[in-house]
Each structure stands twice: as structure tokens, then as C-alpha cells.
Design a protein around this motif. Structure first.
Motif, PDB file in Angstrom:
ATOM      1  N   PRO A  85       0.840  -1.194   0.000  1.00 16.71           N
ATOM      2  CA  PRO A  85       0.000   0.000   0.000  1.00 16.71           C
ATOM      3  C   PRO A  85       0.880   1.251   0.000  1.00 16.71           C
ATOM      4  O   PRO A  85       1.882   1.306   0.711  1.00 16.71           O
ATOM      5  CB  PRO A  85      -0.769  -0.098   1.315  1.00 16.71           C
ATOM      6  N   GLN A  86       0.516   2.205  -0.794  1.00 14.28           N
ATOM      7  CA  GLN A  86       1.292   3.448  -0.849  1.00 14.28           C
ATOM      8  C   GLN A  86       0.606   4.510   0.014  1.00 14.28           C
ATOM      9  O   GLN A  86      -0.599   4.709  -0.082  1.00 14.28           O
ATOM     10  CB  GLN A  86       1.423   3.933  -2.299  1.00 14.28           C
ATOM     11  N   ALA A 110       1.291  -4.124   4.098  1.00 17.75           N
ATOM     12  CA  ALA A 110       0.863  -5.133   3.126  1.00 17.75           C
ATOM     13  C   ALA A 110       0.392  -6.406   3.835  1.00 17.75           C
ATOM     14  O   ALA A 110      -0.553  -7.058   3.394  1.00 17.75           O
ATOM     15  CB  ALA A 110       1.985  -5.442   2.147  1.00 17.75           C
ATOM     16  N   ASN A 125      -2.983  -5.640   5.017  1.00 17.48           N
ATOM     17  CA  ASN A 125      -3.858  -5.462   3.859  1.00 17.48           C
ATOM     18  C   ASN A 125      -4.239  -6.795   3.217  1.00 17.48           C
ATOM     19  O   ASN A 125      -5.350  -6.945   2.721  1.00 17.48           O
ATOM     20  CB  ASN A 125      -3.177  -4.548   2.836  1.00 17.48           C
ATOM     21  N   THR A 126      -3.316  -7.761   3.220  1.00 20.98           N
ATOM     22  CA  THR A 126      -3.546  -9.028   2.513  1.00 20.98           C
ATOM     23  C   THR A 126      -3.732 -10.224   3.434  1.00 20.98           C
ATOM     24  O   THR A 126      -4.300 -11.226   3.015  1.00 20.98           O
ATOM     25  CB  THR A 126      -2.351  -9.347   1.596  1.00 20.98           C
ATOM     26  N   LYS A 142      -9.105  -4.522   4.513  1.00 16.31           N
ATOM     27  CA  LYS A 142      -8.135  -3.728   3.751  1.00 16.31           C
ATOM     28  C   LYS A 142      -7.618  -2.607   4.624  1.00 16.31           C
ATOM     29  O   LYS A 142      -8.321  -2.135   5.520  1.00 16.31           O
ATOM     30  CB  LYS A 142      -8.777  -3.110   2.485  1.00 16.31           C
ATOM     31  N   GLU A 178      -5.484   1.196   4.393  1.00 11.97           N
ATOM     32  CA  GLU A 178      -4.856   2.289   3.643  1.00 11.97           C
ATOM     33  C   GLU A 178      -3.972   3.052   4.611  1.00 11.97           C
ATOM     34  O   GLU A 178      -4.338   3.236   5.783  1.00 11.97           O
ATOM     35  CB  GLU A 178      -5.916   3.247   3.083  1.00 11.97           C
TER      36      GLU A 178
END
Length: 175
Positions: A27-28, A53, A56-57, A102, A104
Motif C-alpha cells: 500500500p502506498q 501489506a 492489507n492481505t 483492507k 490504507e
């Protein structure tokens, strides 16, 4: 000779997939603030992005890349295992409740060997949380993390999550 070349090809494939894992799906951050932009800052940022990440995953390989083997959670929640096993355990439990979780990275602040992140988590409560079965309701809460990075990996973590909002959204606490 054929066997040696097969071994070399297998090794190269494993190396390229590890490189792809490290480079893909990171993720940016929406905003990055840094006192300097050099190799040390890049290593601190990469460790933080790999850990993001992981959240996120749910892929434990990102946690293994991001976390120092002697990783210490300095705000360890009751019942969570200390060390690298703790976040792996937390992710499995959370993903059982929110399989589409998820994250961010809203803000990232880099300073020396520290990185602070403001994180935004979203998903849907469609799994199980304790004795509660999810009904698909939206999950949306924020967290703050502070990491100390050593040798390109997170050695220490301090974190604060908006657990009251999360528990309300899971239906575990009345609004």
C-alpha cells in the motif's frame, strides 16, 4: 548438468517471487513526511510498507519480511502472544471476522529509525467474531502505529486502535 540448471532455475524463480512479493501489493501512503530522503529512510519506509501489506492481505510472508525475529509489541493486548507470532495470530482472528479487510496508509512520518503511520481499516463483518456471526455490515475504523526499525525490519511497535468503534460495528458493544 541438467539437474544443476534446474536447481538454478528453481532458485531464480523463488528469488523472483520473493522480489515480486516484496514489490507488489505494498500500500502506498497518501502522504509522506520525512526529515530526509536517503537509503536509511527508504529502508524504514519499506519495512512499514511491508507490514501494511501484511495487514492489507493477511499474507504472513509480508510480516516475516517486515518484522525483526526479536520483534517486541510494546502495547501488547491481553491474550496476544509476544513476538512475530502475535501479529500473525491477530491477523488470523481478525480475518476470520472480516475476510475482506483492507488497510490504507493515510499518513506516514519518517524520522531517523522511527516511522509513524495513520491507518484506515475497512471491510465487512461477514465471518465470525467470538460467538457472533457477521451479517455483512461495514467495518471502518482507524489506528495509529509507531515503529522502531533496526536493520531494515521493525524491532518494536507501539499501536493504538479505535477499538470502541470497531466493537460497535461488530455489534459487540451497543452504540
Amino acid at each position: 548438468m541438467i539437474r544443476l540448471s534446474s536447481l538454478i532455475c528453481s532458485g531464480l524463480l523463488a528469488l523472483s517471487s520473493a522480489t515480486a512479493l516484496a514489490a507488489d501489493a505494498l500500500p502506498q501512503p497518501a502522504r509522506v513526511f520525512s526529515e530526509r530522503n536517503n537509503g536509511a529512510a527508504a529502508a524504514v519506509k519499506l519495512a512499514a510498507m511491508r507490514y501494511a501489506a501484511f495487514w492489507n492481505t493477511g499474507d504472513p510472508r509480508y510480516a516475516e519480511l517486515a518484522l525483526d525475529p526479536a520483534f517486541m509489541d510494546r502495547t501488547l493486548p491481553e491474550g496476544r502472544t509476544q513476538g512475530v507470532a502475535g501479529p500473525l495470530q491477530a491477523s488470523r482472528t481478525f480475518r476470520a471476522a472480516v475476510p475482506d479487510l483492507k488497510v490504507e496508509v493515510s499518513d506516514m512520518v519518517l524520522a531517523d529509525d522511527r516511522v509513524a503511520l495513520r491507518l484506515h481499516f475497512t471491510g465487512h463483518f461477514s465471518g465470525r467474531f467470538g460467538d457472533r456471526q457477521g451479517d455483512g455490515r461495514a467495518i471502518d475504523f482507524q489506528a495509529f502505529d509507531l515503529y522502531r526499525v533496526k536493520n531494515g525490519r521493525i524491532a518494536e511497535n507501539w499501536h493504538l486502535e479505535d477499538n470502541l468503534t470497531l466493537l460497535k460495528q461488530l455489534g459487540a458493544v451497543k452504540p
